[in-house]
Design a protein around this motif. Structure first.
Motif, PDB file in Angstrom:
ATOM      1  N   LEU A  64      -2.082   2.272   5.982  1.00  0.00           N
ATOM      2  CA  LEU A  64      -2.439   3.383   6.873  1.00  0.00           C
ATOM      3  C   LEU A  64      -1.164   4.057   7.369  1.00  0.00           C
ATOM      4  CD1 LEU A  64      -5.296   1.783   8.993  1.00  0.00           C
ATOM      5  CD2 LEU A  64      -5.506   3.457   7.156  1.00  0.00           C
ATOM      6  N   ASN A  65      -1.334   5.269   7.890  1.00  0.00           N
ATOM      7  CA  ASN A  65      -0.223   6.043   8.457  1.00  0.00           C
ATOM      8  C   ASN A  65       0.912   6.205   7.457  1.00  0.00           C
ATOM      9  OD1 ASN A  65      -1.558   6.242  10.997  1.00  0.00           O
ATOM     10  ND2 ASN A  65      -0.923   4.140  11.405  1.00  0.00           N
ATOM     11  N   VAL A  66       0.552   6.649   6.257  1.00  0.00           N
ATOM     12  CA  VAL A  66       1.510   6.784   5.168  1.00  0.00           C
ATOM     13  C   VAL A  66       1.800   8.264   4.932  1.00  0.00           C
ATOM     14  CG1 VAL A  66       1.945   6.297   2.734  1.00  0.00           C
ATOM     15  CG2 VAL A  66       0.582   4.704   4.095  1.00  0.00           C
ATOM     16  N   TRP A  67       3.095   8.608   4.845  1.00  0.00           N
ATOM     17  CA  TRP A  67       3.477   9.978   4.530  1.00  0.00           C
ATOM     18  C   TRP A  67       3.483  10.137   3.019  1.00  0.00           C
ATOM     19  CZ3 TRP A  67       3.731  14.520   6.708  1.00  0.00           C
ATOM     20  CH2 TRP A  67       4.348  15.545   6.014  1.00  0.00           C
ATOM     21  N   GLY A  68       2.699  11.107   2.534  1.00  0.00           N
ATOM     22  CA  GLY A  68       2.655  11.373   1.102  1.00  0.00           C
ATOM     23  C   GLY A  68       2.226  10.163   0.306  1.00  0.00           C
ATOM     24  N   SER A  69       2.747  10.072  -0.923  1.00  0.00           N
ATOM     25  CA  SER A  69       2.479   8.895  -1.753  1.00  0.00           C
ATOM     26  C   SER A  69       3.791   8.184  -2.072  1.00  0.00           C
ATOM     27  CB  SER A  69       1.761   9.310  -3.041  1.00  0.00           C
ATOM     28  OG  SER A  69       2.494  10.316  -3.711  1.00  0.00           O
ATOM     29  N   TYR A  70       4.834   8.520  -1.330  1.00  0.00           N
ATOM     30  CA  TYR A  70       6.154   7.943  -1.576  1.00  0.00           C
ATOM     31  C   TYR A  70       6.187   6.438  -1.338  1.00  0.00           C
ATOM     32  CZ  TYR A  70       7.147  12.890  -1.094  1.00  0.00           C
ATOM     33  OH  TYR A  70       7.103  14.241  -1.239  1.00  0.00           O
ATOM     34  N   PHE A  71       5.324   5.960  -0.446  1.00  0.00           N
ATOM     35  CA  PHE A  71       5.337   4.551  -0.088  1.00  0.00           C
ATOM     36  C   PHE A  71       4.091   3.825  -0.602  1.00  0.00           C
ATOM     37  CE2 PHE A  71       7.619   7.033   3.079  1.00  0.00           C
ATOM     38  CZ  PHE A  71       8.892   6.506   2.917  1.00  0.00           C
ATOM     39  N   TYR A  72       3.421   4.423  -1.590  1.00  0.00           N
ATOM     40  CA  TYR A  72       2.220   3.822  -2.175  1.00  0.00           C
ATOM     41  C   TYR A  72       2.545   2.453  -2.757  1.00  0.00           C
ATOM     42  CZ  TYR A  72      -1.311   2.850  -5.693  1.00  0.00           C
ATOM     43  OH  TYR A  72      -2.266   2.240  -6.470  1.00  0.00           O
ATOM     44  N   LYS A  73       1.704   1.471  -2.412  1.00  0.00           N
ATOM     45  CA  LYS A  73       1.870   0.100  -2.911  1.00  0.00           C
ATOM     46  C   LYS A  73       0.589  -0.304  -3.639  1.00  0.00           C
ATOM     47  CE  LYS A  73       4.711  -1.086   1.030  1.00  0.00           C
ATOM     48  NZ  LYS A  73       4.613  -1.601   2.388  1.00  0.00           N
ATOM     49  N   PRO A  74       0.618  -0.356  -4.972  1.00  0.00           N
ATOM     50  CA  PRO A  74      -0.595  -0.700  -5.730  1.00  0.00           C
ATOM     51  C   PRO A  74      -1.148  -2.082  -5.388  1.00  0.00           C
ATOM     52  CG  PRO A  74       1.321  -0.545  -7.185  1.00  0.00           C
ATOM     53  CD  PRO A  74       1.760  -0.081  -5.836  1.00  0.00           C
ATOM     54  N   GLU A  75      -0.299  -2.986  -4.916  1.00  0.00           N
ATOM     55  CA  GLU A  75      -0.788  -4.326  -4.569  1.00  0.00           C
ATOM     56  C   GLU A  75      -1.724  -4.291  -3.358  1.00  0.00           C
ATOM     57  OE1 GLU A  75       3.421  -4.020  -2.739  1.00  0.00           O
ATOM     58  OE2 GLU A  75       2.458  -3.434  -4.607  1.00  0.00           O
ATOM     59  N   ASN A  76      -1.762  -3.158  -2.631  1.00  0.00           N
ATOM     60  CA  ASN A  76      -2.660  -3.025  -1.485  1.00  0.00           C
ATOM     61  C   ASN A  76      -3.928  -2.236  -1.816  1.00  0.00           C
ATOM     62  OD1 ASN A  76      -0.879  -4.516   0.050  1.00  0.00           O
ATOM     63  ND2 ASN A  76       0.209  -2.731   0.793  1.00  0.00           N
ATOM     64  N   ASP A  77      -4.157  -2.003  -3.104  1.00  0.00           N
ATOM     65  CA  ASP A  77      -5.393  -1.326  -3.516  1.00  0.00           C
ATOM     66  C   ASP A  77      -6.590  -2.208  -3.211  1.00  0.00           C
ATOM     67  OD1 ASP A  77      -3.862   0.751  -4.439  1.00  0.00           O
ATOM     68  OD2 ASP A  77      -4.271   0.396  -6.565  1.00  0.00           O
TER      69      ASP A  77
END
Length: 181
Positions: free
Chosen positions: A122-135
């Protein structure tokens, strides 16, 4: 004595006025990609929502969807902060049960299909910090094309058998993400 108190009070008031003006807030103008909300049901009188998404609405401004949301790359589903999806009841996305709660909603655009992703961050700017392990859940959905072009990225919901479809549209691109109760 009374005159001295009067002058002291006036001086204090004048200094307060000056300090208030010196610290006045500056408000920024309208965002180029304004934030919006889509929910189902969309009627504001109905407090029993099933689903809601908060997202920003970028404009094409002569650019292509593929340039702004490139094929094969995780996209924040809008502009600015990643879109936040709230489920008010447990729902299925594909074969995965997703518990009621708030999540980040991403997509991976493609030529023939897009991958819709529910992620626990949550509270993520853009997709720069996307973590697939949290899908939490993913589903691939087909891409369709429409004659009418949408300048602003848009999301809406429609009732479907046993749930709701979330429709994403931008330019001539359309996708439908099925959520089942």
């Amino acid at each position: 004595m009374k005159l001295t108190r009067l002058f002291t009070a006036m001086a204090f008031s004048f200094m307060m006025l000056l300090s208030f003006n010196a610290n006045a807030q500056e408000f920024k103008g309208l965002d180029k990609s304004p934030m919006d909300v889509a929910a189902f049901p969309s009627d504001y009188k109905d407090a029993n929502k099933l689903i809601k998404i908060v997202y920003s609405r970028p404009q094409l401004n002569g650019r292509s969807v593929e340039k702004l949301a490139p094929n094969g790359k995780v996209w924040r589903t809008g502009a600015n902060e990643a879109a936040e999806l709230t489920l008010y009841v447990d729902m299925m996305l594909g074969k995965t049960k997703v518990k009621a709660g708030t999540y980040t909603f991403y997509v991976i655009p493609g030529e023939k299909e897009w991958t819709a992703i529910i992620n626990s961050d949550l509270n993520v700017w853009g997709s720069y910090f996307y973590k697939p392990e949290n899908d939490v859940a993913r589903i691939n959905v087909p891409v369709k094309s429409d004659e009418d072009s949408l300048e602003a990225f848009s999301i809406t919901f429609e009732k479907a058998d046993n749930g709701v479809h979330m429709f994403l549209g931008w330019g001539n691109t359309r996708i439908a993400v099925p959520f089942v109760k």
